[in-house]
Design a protein around this motif. Structure first.
Motif, PDB file in Angstrom:
ATOM      1  N   GLY A   1     -11.330  48.797  -1.760  1.00  0.00           N
ATOM      2  CA  GLY A   1     -11.743  49.841  -2.674  1.00  0.00           C
ATOM      3  C   GLY A   1     -13.179  49.659  -3.112  1.00  0.00           C
ATOM      4  N   PRO A   2     -13.645  50.504  -4.070  1.00  0.00           N
ATOM      5  CA  PRO A   2     -15.025  50.413  -4.556  1.00  0.00           C
ATOM      6  C   PRO A   2     -15.317  49.051  -5.176  1.00  0.00           C
ATOM      7  CG  PRO A   2     -13.971  52.440  -5.290  1.00  0.00           C
ATOM      8  CD  PRO A   2     -12.892  51.596  -4.708  1.00  0.00           C
ATOM      9  N   CYS A   3     -16.523  48.539  -4.907  1.00  0.00           N
ATOM     10  CA  CYS A   3     -16.929  47.229  -5.415  1.00  0.00           C
ATOM     11  C   CYS A   3     -18.153  47.370  -6.315  1.00  0.00           C
ATOM     12  CB  CYS A   3     -17.255  46.276  -4.272  1.00  0.00           C
ATOM     13  SG  CYS A   3     -15.832  45.839  -3.266  1.00  0.00           S
ATOM     14  N   LEU A   4     -18.313  46.394  -7.182  1.00  0.00           N
ATOM     15  CA  LEU A   4     -19.435  46.371  -8.113  1.00  0.00           C
ATOM     16  C   LEU A   4     -19.972  44.949  -8.160  1.00  0.00           C
ATOM     17  CD1 LEU A   4     -21.075  47.760 -10.466  1.00  0.00           C
ATOM     18  CD2 LEU A   4     -19.287  46.931 -12.003  1.00  0.00           C
ATOM     19  N   ARG A   5     -21.288  44.828  -8.013  1.00  0.00           N
ATOM     20  CA  ARG A   5     -21.925  43.523  -8.176  1.00  0.00           C
ATOM     21  C   ARG A   5     -22.233  43.340  -9.652  1.00  0.00           C
ATOM     22  NH1 ARG A   5     -21.673  38.888  -5.325  1.00  0.00           N
ATOM     23  NH2 ARG A   5     -23.637  37.715  -5.273  1.00  0.00           N
ATOM     24  N   ALA A   6     -21.920  42.171 -10.196  1.00  0.00           N
ATOM     25  CA  ALA A   6     -22.090  41.935 -11.633  1.00  0.00           C
ATOM     26  C   ALA A   6     -22.589  40.528 -11.877  1.00  0.00           C
ATOM     27  CB  ALA A   6     -20.778  42.168 -12.376  1.00  0.00           C
ATOM     28  N   LEU A   7     -23.151  40.339 -13.058  1.00  0.00           N
ATOM     29  CA  LEU A   7     -23.601  39.025 -13.503  1.00  0.00           C
ATOM     30  C   LEU A   7     -22.629  38.530 -14.559  1.00  0.00           C
ATOM     31  CD1 LEU A   7     -25.938  36.914 -13.320  1.00  0.00           C
ATOM     32  CD2 LEU A   7     -26.929  38.057 -15.321  1.00  0.00           C
ATOM     33  N   LEU A   8     -21.897  37.474 -14.218  1.00  0.00           N
ATOM     34  CA  LEU A   8     -21.009  36.839 -15.194  1.00  0.00           C
ATOM     35  C   LEU A   8     -21.882  35.998 -16.111  1.00  0.00           C
ATOM     36  CD1 LEU A   8     -18.320  35.972 -16.397  1.00  0.00           C
ATOM     37  CD2 LEU A   8     -18.022  34.386 -14.483  1.00  0.00           C
TER      38      LEU A   8
END
Length: 240
Positions: free
Chosen positions: A137-144
């Motif tokens: 499915g759709p993915c999102l790059r994020a900063l933890l």
């Protein structure tokens, strides 16, 4: 501040929230936000007539998978205007509010009792991200950015449209409750719908990885064992 003055405190929190969030792009926003944070930091469970407990059994809670079941999380509505909403979330021991976002919204979270572990993330621009790994499915790059414990002695946890906008909230060591302000409220018709995510990759083996670190998130439906019931708010009346 004396306890007998607290009935007016939650009212002053609401009024300050109205002042703060009616002009979030105005020159006085930072000062007003700081004042709201100071007021929110004073609020205690007893001020809202709350005692440590988990959510009560509530048939027909929002999204409840079976009638009569005790929800892992319940919500007490306090007030809502066009510019902000305010209420209390109650979590059973071990309950989790899954990783979710707050599109275009500011928020403030103040623990009233118990201990919460809150993971905060920032969505990264799509242009700055490498191609995502294979996913269904759709993915999102994020900063933890952080993963911290919050108690009633902690200052409020803050989020903005661009910083710490994604949260996962876990109750540890028993039930917990927090006062929650979101500005403006969720409104799917105006693009402020809640989206849920899960980490595509687990943490590296061995020691806890250093933060901040970049992660991939998969947009998903909330877990089948998560739903939110409703309970009446027992505290002082609020007129924002």
């Amino acid at each position: 501040m004396p306890r007998d003055n607290m009935a007016s405190l939650i009212q002053r929190v609401a009024r300050q929230a109205r002042i703060t969030f009616r002009s979030p792009a105005g020159p006085a926003f930072g000062e007003n936000l700081h004042r709201l944070q100071q007021l929110l930091d004073e609020v205690r469970a007893e001020d809202l007539h709350l005692a440590p407990q988990g959510p009560a059994a509530a048939a027909g809670g929002a999204g409840c998978p079976r009638a009569g079941a005790v929800p892992p999380v319940s919500y007490m509505h306090i007030c809502e205007t066009e510019s902000f909403s305010m209420g209390v979330f109650l979590l059973r021991g071990g309950a989790c509010i899954p990783l979710h976002d707050h599109p275009g919204m500011n928020g403030m979270l103040k623990v009233l009792y118990g201990t919460l572990r809150i993971a905060c993330m920032d969505a990264l621009p799509a242009a700055a991200a490498p191609p995502p790994p294979p996913a269904p499915g759709p993915c999102l790059r994020a900063l933890l950015r952080s993963r911290q414990h919050y108690t009633p002695a902690s200052p409020p946890c803050l989020l903005s449209p661009h910083t710490d906008n994604l949260h996962q909230i876990d109750a540890v060591e028993g039930p917990a409750a927090f006062l929650d302000i979101l500005a403006p409220p969720y409104d799917p018709e105006h693009g402020r719908d809640c989206h849920y995510y899960r980490l595509l990759e687990g943490p590296p083996a061995g020691a806890e990885p250093a933060l901040p670190r970049e992660v991939w998130l998969l947009e998903t439906a909330p877990a089948a064992d998560f739903w939110c019931g409703g309970e009446p708010y027992p505290g002082p009346r609020v007129c924002p």
